[in-house]
Motif scaffolding. Structure first.
Motif, PDB file in Angstrom:
ATOM      1  N   ASN A  37     -25.882  18.644  15.884  1.00 32.99           N
ATOM      2  CA  ASN A  37     -26.697  19.856  15.959  1.00 32.99           C
ATOM      3  C   ASN A  37     -28.182  19.548  16.112  1.00 32.99           C
ATOM      4  N   GLY A  38     -28.477  18.479  16.834  1.00 29.02           N
ATOM      5  CA  GLY A  38     -29.858  18.126  17.109  1.00 29.02           C
ATOM      6  C   GLY A  38     -30.571  17.439  15.970  1.00 29.02           C
ATOM      7  N   ARG A  39     -29.839  17.117  14.902  1.00 30.61           N
ATOM      8  CA  ARG A  39     -30.452  16.483  13.732  1.00 30.61           C
ATOM      9  C   ARG A  39     -29.702  15.205  13.360  1.00 30.61           C
ATOM     10  N   VAL A  40     -30.362  14.380  12.562  1.00 36.84           N
ATOM     11  CA  VAL A  40     -29.671  13.226  11.990  1.00 36.84           C
ATOM     12  C   VAL A  40     -28.720  13.738  10.915  1.00 36.84           C
ATOM     13  N   ALA A  41     -27.455  13.301  10.967  1.00 38.10           N
ATOM     14  CA  ALA A  41     -26.447  13.804  10.028  1.00 38.10           C
ATOM     15  C   ALA A  41     -26.114  12.801   8.935  1.00 38.10           C
ATOM     16  N   ALA A  42     -25.978  11.519   9.266  1.00 37.25           N
ATOM     17  CA  ALA A  42     -25.528  10.546   8.263  1.00 37.25           C
ATOM     18  C   ALA A  42     -25.758   9.138   8.781  1.00 37.25           C
ATOM     19  N   LEU A 508     -49.813  15.531  13.018  1.00 39.10           N
ATOM     20  CA  LEU A 508     -50.742  16.144  13.958  1.00 39.10           C
ATOM     21  C   LEU A 508     -50.286  17.541  14.365  1.00 39.10           C
ATOM     22  N   SER A 509     -48.987  17.744  14.400  1.00 40.87           N
ATOM     23  CA  SER A 509     -48.434  19.028  14.829  1.00 40.87           C
ATOM     24  C   SER A 509     -47.780  19.795  13.683  1.00 40.87           C
ATOM     25  N   PHE A 510     -48.088  19.414  12.429  1.00 40.53           N
ATOM     26  CA  PHE A 510     -47.551  20.079  11.236  1.00 40.53           C
ATOM     27  C   PHE A 510     -46.030  19.993  11.164  1.00 40.53           C
ATOM     28  N   ASP A 511     -45.460  18.904  11.683  1.00 37.04           N
ATOM     29  CA  ASP A 511     -44.003  18.817  11.812  1.00 37.04           C
ATOM     30  C   ASP A 511     -43.376  17.767  10.901  1.00 37.04           C
ATOM     31  N   GLU A 512     -44.123  17.238   9.943  1.00 37.37           N
ATOM     32  CA  GLU A 512     -43.612  16.112   9.157  1.00 37.37           C
ATOM     33  C   GLU A 512     -42.445  16.472   8.254  1.00 37.37           C
ATOM     34  N   ASP A 513     -42.175  17.770   8.086  1.00 33.17           N
ATOM     35  CA  ASP A 513     -41.050  18.152   7.237  1.00 33.17           C
ATOM     36  C   ASP A 513     -39.725  18.183   7.996  1.00 33.17           C
ATOM     37  N   TRP A 514     -39.753  17.962   9.342  1.00 36.57           N
ATOM     38  CA  TRP A 514     -38.496  17.979  10.099  1.00 36.57           C
ATOM     39  C   TRP A 514     -38.455  16.956  11.235  1.00 36.57           C
ATOM     40  N   PRO A 520     -31.556  12.129   7.273  1.00 33.77           N
ATOM     41  CA  PRO A 520     -30.661  13.294   7.359  1.00 33.77           C
ATOM     42  C   PRO A 520     -31.435  14.606   7.323  1.00 33.77           C
ATOM     43  N   GLY A 521     -31.127  15.472   8.263  1.00 28.49           N
ATOM     44  CA  GLY A 521     -31.803  16.755   8.374  1.00 28.49           C
ATOM     45  C   GLY A 521     -33.006  16.737   9.291  1.00 28.49           C
ATOM     46  N   GLY A 552     -33.603  15.618  20.307  1.00 30.73           N
ATOM     47  CA  GLY A 552     -32.798  16.737  19.820  1.00 30.73           C
ATOM     48  C   GLY A 552     -31.313  16.516  19.995  1.00 30.73           C
ATOM     49  N   GLY A 553     -30.885  15.262  19.952  1.00 29.93           N
ATOM     50  CA  GLY A 553     -29.469  14.941  20.108  1.00 29.93           C
ATOM     51  C   GLY A 553     -29.004  14.812  21.538  1.00 29.93           C
ATOM     52  N   HIS A 554     -29.875  15.109  22.516  1.00 28.68           N
ATOM     53  CA  HIS A 554     -29.532  15.008  23.930  1.00 28.68           C
ATOM     54  C   HIS A 554     -30.074  13.697  24.500  1.00 28.68           C
ATOM     55  N   ILE A 555     -29.273  13.002  25.279  1.00 27.85           N
ATOM     56  CA  ILE A 555     -29.748  11.812  25.974  1.00 27.85           C
ATOM     57  C   ILE A 555     -30.614  12.253  27.147  1.00 27.85           C
TER      58      ILE A 555
END
Length: 565
Positions: A37-42, A508-514, A520-521, A552-555
């Motif tokens: 789902n575009g995220r690291v899972a495990a 820089l883009s306020f994105d460090e939480d994701w 994971p997540g 985002g999980g896409h090659i």
């Protein structure tokens, strides 16, 4: 501003048999990683357990995985534009250049321009005309003979790529179409029109400016890059950057309105695969106009800005210094910005102070290039902070070169972020710092910055766009002509350099939480490398190649075939 994206949800991907540097403190390394789902899972066993029948399992055969490169001063739109004009990279004589012009004349309708790339070897075009056997560009008469029915223009290199001065050339029809006569005089300094012994224009132009002004000043008839060109170029650019492992960019030097529009068009058409945060390059003419723009038109760029994980506009770039004549000529040519993609500015110290205060009052975070003038900018930041606290606002100081430890401490205290461009000041422009009294320890002092706890992000500045060249410069700190080291004590380790080129840029883009670490997540943005920089000596870092890039999980670059080869 955010629109619903039509991207299909990526299938689960499991990468195994890899050397994974997560840059996540809780789990620094792994050998397998699952993306869902575009995220690291495990990681590891848990990751392998997710490899069901619908998952894509990729055996990386011992390759190295790092978080995706976050180029914090990318100028990404330029690279693709370079492919839209005929190349002269192979030319080693005037005859080689003329052959390209003749070939273009056969396929170009009569009366239309033939505009090539500069003479020289990309990406820097060092040497220019000196690499031709004759040591010069074709004369006006030679170009006339090669394309008698066409105006011809061979531009000088864009100065930021290499080292000014650069040489360009026009034929007789191009001179006439642009109204150039022996009486013509440039308004901008640093431009010279060549003349023969009789005082007639010989078609040659010398450009001494880092960002060429000759087209803005003297060549109104020469075709510009239009919106369609820039859109086509950006499509090419993002693929080229992906091929180097880049998954995010931050355009801290700012983007002109048309540049932002090109990114937005790619985003609206669901073609933007590079996570892009753009800073506004304003086109105001004076403080009064700036105040109105900040009040009335820049609300979308306030605070964190507006956008989504793929496209965001946040903050403004305010120059410190600049040539007012060049800036005036450039603004008169808008929406065209030439190669730069931003609006040229000329800002006096007093106006810079006033603009920063205005920006703070309107919650517009400022990005500023300081070069050797950090000591002049820090007092302004302190003054602004006394009026409007800067903590948490993510103001950015860029292009730091020579600096003092007290000024770096001030940046930390003010919660100002830092981006550096090692290639620009250490390798390409390092000659200016070879005889520093401290041996260059105060030039781009990365080790001192990290010791102070500053958030430092590395950037390519598109000179070249390969992050592993930049990584190499940050490790060896060698000037390009002499090989002399500038500030050996400030060299970065591979781990610190990679962190600065991947995880650090998320703030820089306020994105460090994701976004950033492979945790994971967090976003499934990563690069697969053919070698592990952490296991290599710094001298070998620029030989590292990216074989696959995932966003985002896409090659988006490479794939299993590239890994196996």
């Amino acid at each position: 501003m955010s629109l619903p994206h039509k991207r299909a949800e990526p299938r689960t991907v499991v990468l195994r048999n890899a050397r994974i540097h997560t840059f996540h403190d809780a789990r620094p390394s792994a050998h397998a990683i699952a993306l869902a789902n575009g995220r690291v899972a495990a990681y590891d066993e848990d990751a392998l357990a997710l490899a069901d029948g619908n998952a894509q399992m990729l055996d990386l055969q011992g390759a190295t995985v790092i978080p995706g490169i976050n180029d914090s001063h990318a100028h990404m739109e330029r690279e693709g534009l370079k492919t839209l004009r005929p190349s002269l990279a192979h030319a080693r004589s005037v005859a080689d250049v003329l052959q390209v012009v003749r070939e273009q004349a056969r396929s170009t309708p009569p009366g239309e321009y033939i505009v090539t790339m500069p003479v020289g070897t990309p990406p820097y075009f060092f040497g220019g005309a000196a690499q031709l056997a004759e040591g010069r560009l074709p004369s006006r008469q030679e170009l006339d003979a090669a394309a008698p029915g066409h105006p011809v223009y061979i531009p000088a290199p864009f100065g930021n790529w290499g080292k000014p001065p650069g040489s360009g050339a026009l034929n007789s029809l191009a001179l006439a179409r642009n109204g150039l006569t022996p009486a013509s005089q440039p308004r901008c300094t640093g431009i010279e029109l060549g003349r023969d012994a009789a005082g007639e224009l010989d078609g040659s132009i010398v450009e001494r400016n880092a960002r060429p002004a000759v087209e803005f000043d003297l060549l109104p008839d020469v075709p510009r890059f239009g919106f369609a060109d820039r859109l086509k170029g950006l499509r090419i650019s993002q693929q080229l950057y992906h091929a180097k492992g880049t998954t995010s960019i931050y355009e801290g030097h700012g983007c002109a309105p048309e540049t932002i529009s090109v990114y937005r068009k790619l985003w609206e058409d669901d073609e933007l695969t590079m996570r892009s945060t753009l800073v506004v390059s304003p086109a105001w003419n004076d403080l009064a106009e700036a105040a109105r723009a900040m009040r009335d038109w820049l609300a979308t760029a306030r605070g964190r800005g507006l956008g989504d994980p793929w496209f965001r506009v946040s903050g403004i770039h305010i120059a410190y210094g600049g040539d007012p004549v060049v800036a005036c000529c450039a603004r008169a040519n808008l929406p065209d910005t030439g190669w730069s993609g931003f609006v040229e500015q000329a800002v006096t110290p007093s106006d810079f102070r006033a603009l920063c205060v205005l920006a703070a009052e309107h919650d517009l975070r400022v990005n500023v290039i300081v070069s050797d003038k950090l000591h002049e900018v820090v007092p302004v930041l302190r003054e602004v902070n006394a009026r409007v606290p800067l903590a948490g606002r993510r103001w950015v100081v860029q292009h730091i070169a020579r600096s003092r430890i007290d000024d770096l401490k001030a940046l930390k205290a003010l919660d100002v972020l830092v981006t550096t461009i090692p290639t620009y000041f250490l390798w390409k422009g390092g000659a200016a710092y070879l005889d520093e009294p401290d041996g260059g320890e105060g030039v781009m002092p990365h080790a001192d910055m990290l010791a102070l706890g500053l958030d430092v992000s590395l950037a390519t500045d598109n000179i070249p766009y390969d992050p592993f060249h930049t990584l190499w410069v940050a490790g060896v700190r060698q000037e390009r002509l002499t090989g002399r080291v500038i500030g050996a004590g400030q060299a970065l380790s591979a781990r610190d350099a990679l962190r600065a080129f991947t995880v650090a840029g998320a703030r820089l883009s306020f994105d460090e939480d994701w976004k950033g670490p492979l945790a994971p997540g967090f976003a499934a943005d990563l690069a697969v490398l053919d070698q592990d920089p952490i296991e290599l000596p710094a001298a070998a870092w620029r030989e590292v190649r990216c074989t696959m890039t995932i966003v985002g999980g896409h090659i988006v670059h490479g794939g299993p075939d590239a890994i196996s080869s």
